[in-house]
Design an enzyme around this catalytic site. Structure first.
Site, PDB file in Angstrom:
ATOM      1  N   LYS A  33       0.847  -1.207   0.000  1.00  0.00           N
ATOM      2  CA  LYS A  33       0.000   0.000   0.000  1.00  0.00           C
ATOM      3  C   LYS A  33       0.880   1.254   0.000  1.00  0.00           C
ATOM      4  O   LYS A  33       2.099   1.171   0.217  1.00  0.00           O
ATOM      5  CB  LYS A  33      -0.921  -0.022   1.224  1.00  0.00           C
ATOM      6  CG  LYS A  33      -0.185  -0.016   2.555  1.00  0.00           C
ATOM      7  CD  LYS A  33      -1.125  -0.348   3.716  1.00  0.00           C
ATOM      8  CE  LYS A  33      -0.364  -0.331   5.030  1.00  0.00           C
ATOM      9  NZ  LYS A  33      -1.169  -0.868   6.146  1.00  0.00           N
ATOM     10  N   TYR A 242      15.987  30.578   8.283  1.00  0.00           N
ATOM     11  CA  TYR A 242      14.772  31.215   8.808  1.00  0.00           C
ATOM     12  C   TYR A 242      14.795  31.272  10.329  1.00  0.00           C
ATOM     13  O   TYR A 242      15.149  30.287  10.990  1.00  0.00           O
ATOM     14  CB  TYR A 242      13.540  30.410   8.383  1.00  0.00           C
ATOM     15  CG  TYR A 242      13.144  30.592   6.927  1.00  0.00           C
ATOM     16  CD1 TYR A 242      12.865  31.858   6.416  1.00  0.00           C
ATOM     17  CD2 TYR A 242      13.016  29.488   6.096  1.00  0.00           C
ATOM     18  CE1 TYR A 242      12.487  32.010   5.094  1.00  0.00           C
ATOM     19  CE2 TYR A 242      12.630  29.632   4.778  1.00  0.00           C
ATOM     20  CZ  TYR A 242      12.367  30.897   4.273  1.00  0.00           C
ATOM     21  OH  TYR A 242      11.988  31.054   2.976  1.00  0.00           O
TER      22      TYR A 242
HETATM   23  C1  LIG Z   1      -0.450  -1.800   6.890  1.00  0.00           C
HETATM   24  C2  LIG Z   1      -1.079  -3.100   7.225  1.00  0.00           C
HETATM   25  C3  LIG Z   1      -0.312  -4.277   7.275  1.00  0.00           C
HETATM   26  C4  LIG Z   1       1.198  -4.255   7.209  1.00  0.00           C
HETATM   27  O1  LIG Z   1       1.671  -3.765   8.452  1.00  0.00           O
HETATM   28  P1  LIG Z   1       3.228  -3.615   8.785  1.00  0.00           P
HETATM   29  O2  LIG Z   1       3.228  -3.173  10.204  1.00  0.00           O
HETATM   30  O3  LIG Z   1       3.744  -2.571   7.860  1.00  0.00           O
HETATM   31  O4  LIG Z   1       3.869  -4.928   8.565  1.00  0.00           O
HETATM   32  C5  LIG Z   1      -0.975  -5.480   7.424  1.00  0.00           C
HETATM   33  N1  LIG Z   1      -2.324  -5.534   7.577  1.00  0.00           N
HETATM   34  C6  LIG Z   1      -3.090  -4.411   7.588  1.00  0.00           C
HETATM   35  C7  LIG Z   1      -4.553  -4.533   7.765  1.00  0.00           C
HETATM   36  C8  LIG Z   1      -2.496  -3.163   7.421  1.00  0.00           C
HETATM   37  O5  LIG Z   1      -3.254  -2.066   7.448  1.00  0.00           O
END
Ligand SMILES: *Cc1c(COP(=O)(O)O)cnc(C)c1O
Length: 345
Positions: A33, A242
């Protein structure tokens, strides 16, 4: 080159997937993702498919199409957000499998795409995504009748092995799924490390693939080098940037490098981060601005062409500590302006 160079070690990525896979006796998916945690969903998914991954996970349907193009028609691509309004065509055309999260989604899916595969996401206490227990009790007969491919849930505290929430969620997950005869998945990276009770039929690592905690044995996957735009000498007492937030207490040489908060180098790194020139640390001085950062290079022998922010001396989690955040956010913030290079090329 005037923008930063982000080098992605695809062999390290594949090695991390294999290492996580070897920790369990079950199948290992891959979470890609947020554009493969910022590294490019296509290249990441292609490499992981080559390493043996067959099941991929994205957050929303829009992300699935790029992954489909990368992995070909056979791999399974699951969508955590399930089947949302307006998703039917995309789910169908890219052959994506929604993880349905509610009675509403189940009804929508049955109506819009009857016969199209799906999974079920259950809430076991995190209160974020998935069927609540009472809703699952009501909908289970219908859902099970239509052959869900997976029942899954997600742990809220898996990065804290001693947290009592882990055992609590495991117990609830078992109660919601025992005896239903459907394959199950509970664990992301953190859950894999909790041991076999948490593995069920498939794990879903994300962050560990990309070299982040809680997978301490992960190989580093990213390197970030930022080019120096110019260098200048300051006398003691002069100020930088800044707000004049840094003042030289000795004659100093300051390098201005290309990269800033518009590139995901968040402003809370101001005055805190360390850059590296080979083995020599060079402190960030003053405030991070949109496109530029100033670094004290007084202790170097000559002016550097570039400085390294992520590399052998500093991974995503140590940079995250300096910024007051987590490795996940450092990765997924990595700027779009960087040239993304693959290693091996
Ligand atoms: C993001 C996510 C994962 C992966 O999690 P990590 O901590 O990055 O390994 C797995 N399952 C769900 C439902 C997620 O949202």
């Amino acid at each position: 080159m005037s923008t930063g160079a982000l080098t992605i070690d695809l062999d390290a990525l594949a090695a991390n997937w294999r290492a996580l896979d070897a920790m369990t006796g079950c199948e290992t998916g891959a979470v890609v993702k947020a554009n493969g945690y910022g590294l490019g969903a296509g290249r990441v998914a292609r490499k992981l498919a080559e390493a043996g991954a067959r099941r991929f996970f994205v957050a929303v349907a829009e992300e699935g199409a790029a992954v489909r193009r990368a992995v070909g028609p056979e791999a399974e691509i699951y969508v955590f957000a399930g089947h949302m309004e307006g998703d039917a065509r995309r789910l169908s055309e890219a052959g994506l499998i929604p993880m349905l999260n509610s009675i509403n989604q189940l009804a929508r899916h049955m109506e819009a795409l009857p016969g199209h595969p799906f999974g079920i996401q259950l809430d076991t206490g995190m209160n974020r995504l998935g069927f609540e227990w009472a809703d699952w009790a009501e909908a289970a007969p219908i859902a099970l009748d239509n052959g869900p491919l997976w029942l899954m849930s997600h742990l809220a505290c898996a990065d804290e092995p001693d947290h009592e929430m882990n055992a609590y969620q495991l117990d609830i997950f078992r109660q919601m799924t025992d005896g239903l005869g459907v394959p199950r998945s509970l664990s992301a990276t953190g859950g894999i490390l909790l041991g076999p009770d948490y593995h069920f039929d498939m794990t879903r690592p994300g962050i560990g693939l990309y070299g982040g905690l809680p997978f301490e044995d992960a190989q580093a996957v990213v390197r970030l080098d930022l080019p120096v735009v110019q260098c200048r000498d300051l006398v003691a007492g002069e100020v930088v940037g800044y707000g004049n937030s840094w003042q030289a207490d000795r004659p100093s040489r300051i390098a201005t490098i290309s990269g800033g908060y518009a590139d995901g180098l968040i402003r809370s790194l101001s005055g805190k981060a360390t850059f590296w020139h080979g083995d020599t640390p060079c402190p960030l001085v003053g405030r991070v601005s949109m496109d530029l950062i100033t670094v004290d290079v007084t202790d170097l022998d000559g002016d550097p062409a570039y400085l390294t922010l992520l590399g052998p001396h500093q991974g995503v989690d140590s940079l995250a500590r300096d910024a007051g955040t987590i490795g996940y956010e450092v990765l997924t913030s990595l700027g779009r302006r960087y040239v993304r290079l693959e290693n091996p090329a």
